[in-house]
Design an enzyme around this catalytic site. Structure first.
Site, PDB file in Angstrom:
ATOM      1  CG  ASP A  96      -2.209   0.814   0.963  1.00  0.00           C
ATOM      2  OD1 ASP A  96      -2.237   1.572  -0.034  1.00  0.00           O
ATOM      3  OD2 ASP A  96      -3.154   0.739   1.765  1.00  0.00           O
ATOM      4  CG  ASP A 131      -5.806   5.560  -2.916  1.00  0.00           C
ATOM      5  OD1 ASP A 131      -4.675   5.251  -2.473  1.00  0.00           O
ATOM      6  OD2 ASP A 131      -6.859   5.138  -2.405  1.00  0.00           O
ATOM      7  N   GLY A 198     -11.646   3.907   0.905  1.00  0.00           N
ATOM      8  CA  GLY A 198     -12.437   4.875   1.680  1.00  0.00           C
ATOM      9  C   GLY A 198     -13.593   4.265   2.452  1.00  0.00           C
TER      10      GLY A 198
HETATM   11  N1  GUN Z   1      -6.417   1.251   3.275  1.00  0.00           N
HETATM   12  C1  GUN Z   1      -7.675   1.386   3.756  1.00  0.00           C
HETATM   13  N2  GUN Z   1      -8.395   2.214   2.963  1.00  0.00           N
HETATM   14  C2  GUN Z   1      -7.592   2.609   1.961  1.00  0.00           C
HETATM   15  C3  GUN Z   1      -7.778   3.461   0.812  1.00  0.00           C
HETATM   16  O1  GUN Z   1      -8.845   4.023   0.564  1.00  0.00           O
HETATM   17  N3  GUN Z   1      -6.692   3.611  -0.017  1.00  0.00           N
HETATM   18  C4  GUN Z   1      -5.494   2.979   0.226  1.00  0.00           C
HETATM   19  N4  GUN Z   1      -4.495   3.161  -0.634  1.00  0.00           N
HETATM   20  N5  GUN Z   1      -5.298   2.192   1.291  1.00  0.00           N
HETATM   21  C5  GUN Z   1      -6.346   2.003   2.142  1.00  0.00           C
END
Ligand code: GUN
Length: 626
Positions: A96, A131, A198
């Site tokens: 992430d 994002d 989100g």
């Molecule tokens: N982890 C939990 N929610 C999100 C999100 O909306 N975007 C990203 N990149 N990681 C997340």
């Protein structure tokens, strides 16, 4: 081609139930079988040993590139030795970007392009752009800006990461219009993996009904060939419902987060350790501790034990969900589980508002019987499908309860009333009103009903002149009706003109085959009560409806294989009828629209044009012998 010579991620469909699917996709570090979960690993804090997690069936994991990059020693190490070596896992690892940290802690110090480049450089199997996290309390305008900025950031990385798998999060807060727009934008981008973002605040607040809107809108507007991931969605309570709506992948930091708070995950919710008297027999802790012993462990040791229990609960639920899809009983599993919490029940009711959407992906029949629990079951996709069929038939007369037998319609009704009338008749399956001609077809014969004929049901008294000449023949009306349902209006009369021969089994009284002078046109399948076409029947349908109904046009190369009975693969479909229902019979034609085979579709028309891997049609009859 990506870094390790693998193709980009594309879903292969293996089993299905409506929008729920069991599938698989390849990453540079191996295959992921879906639905599945990526436990969140904090590279600085190892709560559980890798071996323990692997033993539970962990196939993939997710870690955070932002945390790695902010820790100088770690950053240096991953750049030198690679992500997999540092994490100590040689399977698929997703990273992430730091978006969630910027949502929780405010701005992060890195930019989108360098964030993605870093993930690609360290060998991540799926890298995530930076994002913009849309929260449930964003205004439409704020959320809209976030959607377009997120899409711009996807374009921004196209030069850096052409060959890599990039996750393109679908944002849009609680606004279905924005989720739709975001899903379409991301599906048209180079993103090969689609997380729904989100949603953590909604999950934490049990706002499952809004999640139904978000997940369904995102899923329906996404490319079916790309896995859909629910960011932060790994709680066993909601996973089944999310999979039913088309989610393939989850991640979970909750197994550790809950453990830190002395909370235990269960299939239907969460419990405080202090309230627990018995450790469930399925828990990996059951043989190691009593509840009292567990409570008295030192903080760090207790956290590790609870994290192990929690992750086990998640994998246990995933196994159940996958098994449910294989036997095609996930719908009823979720229907039952919805009763465990009012917020889930509300969400389940919300799903009924989308039954007409899910119906398009709902199989003609299923392996398992249709369970009718109560009036809510009548709003299910099968209930809606029957309603849709009835709506196209005009007015219906309700058959009197005395003629509605548990095993089907009373023969007396058929001979005395139906065959001396030209009216449409319907009978109750719970509160679903079913056309008489469907009495042998799925889901009617294959249903288990809590109250087949509701107490409130009153039939219409309907007198006919039994002395008059019989005006129609039930078996012929039935096969014409089913043909219209399966192959389009008008197909019944074209396939089965007056004078066709209907063979009826002496033992069961059921229709077996329908013939004309040239041979068999169709057979009636015993397991679902629908028609299967022969090549003769297929040729009749091909000449109807401008030749487009139930048609699957394939490449010339594929046609050669299909004409001798080999299955049609998705990647060789050139064009198809978008209204194909999964498990219905379809016509396989070559580029010149010549019929080369008839077979059973494994996917809907929409899916046929999007999947690029796997079997699309299993052939039953074909033009040539091997
Ligand atoms: N982890 C939990 N929610 C999100 C999100 O909306 N975007 C990203 N990149 N990681 C997340």
């Amino acid at each position: 081609m990506s870094i390790l010579g693998e193709e980009k991620i594309t879903m292969e469909l293996l089993h299905r139930e409506g929008l729920a699917r069991i599938g698989r996709f390849n990453t540079p570090h191996g295959r992921i079988d879906t639905p599945n979960i990526m436990p969140v690993i904090n590279p600085n804090i190892r709560t559980l040993p890798m071996e323990t997690m692997k033993k539970m069936g962990m196939q993939c994991l997710i870690t955070n590139s932002y945390i790695i990059r902010r820790t100088p020693e770690l950053k240096e190490k991953v750049l030198r030795d690679g992500l997999h070596s540092v994490v100590g896992f040689d399977g698929p690892i997703m990273t992430d970007s730091g978006t969630f940290q910027s949502y929780v802690y405010g701005d992060v110090e890195f930019q989108n392009t360098d964030t993605v480049k870093f993930q690609v450089d360290i060998g991540s199997d799926i890298s995530t752009i930076l994002d913009i996290f849309t929260t449930p309390d964003h205004t439409f305008e704020e959320a809209s800006n976030a959607v377009y900025e997120t899409r711009r950031r996807m374009d921004e990385v196209s030069g850096i990461a052409e060959s890599a798998n990039i996750a393109g999060p679908i944002q849009g807060s609680i606004y279905p219009d924005l989720r739709r727009e975001s899903a379409i934008l991301m599906s048209r981008s180079q993103a090969s993996y689609l997380p729904i973002g989100g949603v953590v605040p909604l999950l934490e607040q049990y706002r499952y009904s809004e999640l139904v809107d978000i997940i369904l809108t995102s899923k329906i507007n996404s490319d079916f060939a790309r896995p859909v991931h629910l960011f932060g969605g790994g709680h066993p309570m909601f996973m089944g419902m999310a999979v039913l709506l088309g989610v393939d992948m989850f991640d979970s930091a909750s197994y550790v987060k809950y453990a830190k708070d002395d909370r235990l995950l269960f299939p239907e919710g969460t419990r405080d350790l202090k309230e627990i008297v018995e450790i469930p027999i399925w828990s990996p802790l059951h043989d190691r501790f009593t509840a009292t012993e567990l409570k008295s462990l030192k903080d760090e040791e207790r956290k590790k034990a609870l994290a192990e229990h929690n992750l086990f609960a998640i994998y246990m639920e995933l196994g159940e969900i996958r098994e449910r899809i294989r036997e095609q009983t996930l719908w009823q599993y979720v229907e039952g589980k919805a009763r465990s919490h009012p917020s889930l029940m509300n969400a389940f009711r919300r799903i009924m508002d989308y039954s007409h959407v899910i119906e398009k992906y709902t199989e003609l029949y299923r392996k398992s019987p249709f369970f009718y629990f109560d009036s809510l079951s009548s709003l299910s996709p099968y209930g809606r499908r029957i309603e849709k069929i009835r709506e196209s038939g005009g007015n219906y007369v309700k058959i009197h309860p005395r003629y509605c037998l548990p095993a089907g319609l009373d023969q007396k009704f058929i001979r005395r009333i139906y065959e001396h009338s030209d009216r449409n008749f319907m009978f109750p399956l719970g509160e679903i009103m079913v056309p008489a001609e469907m009495d042998e077809s799925y889901p009617v014969q294959q249903s288990i009903v809590s109250e087949r004929i509701p107490g409130s049901y009153h039939g219409d008294e309907f007198e006919v002149d039994e002395e008059s000449a019989r005006s129609r023949y039930f078996p012929l009306e039935k096969i014409r009706f089913l043909a219209d349902v399966q192959f389009g209006r008008g197909s019944g009369k074209a396939l089965f003109p007056d004078g066709v021969i209907i063979d009826i089994s002496r033992n069961t009284g059921r229709i077996r085959t329908v013939r004309n002078g040239e041979g068999i046109i169709a057979t009636m399948r015993a397991h679902d009560g629908y028609l299967a076409l022969t090549m003769t029947g297929g040729e009749i349908i091909r000449r109807l409806h401008g030749g487009i109904r139930n048609r699957v046009r394939v490449t010339e190369e594929s046609a050669t294989f299909n004409s001798v009975g080999k299955s049609v693969f998705f990647q060789f479909i050139v064009e198809c009828d978008p209204d194909i229902i999964p498990y219905n019979d379809v016509l396989v034609v070559d580029q010149g629209d010549n019929l080369v085979a008839v077979g059973r579709a494994l996917a809907s028309g929409r899916e046929m044009s999007e999947y690029r891997k796997g079997t699309a049609v299993v052939i039953n009859h074909h033009v040539r012998n091997n």
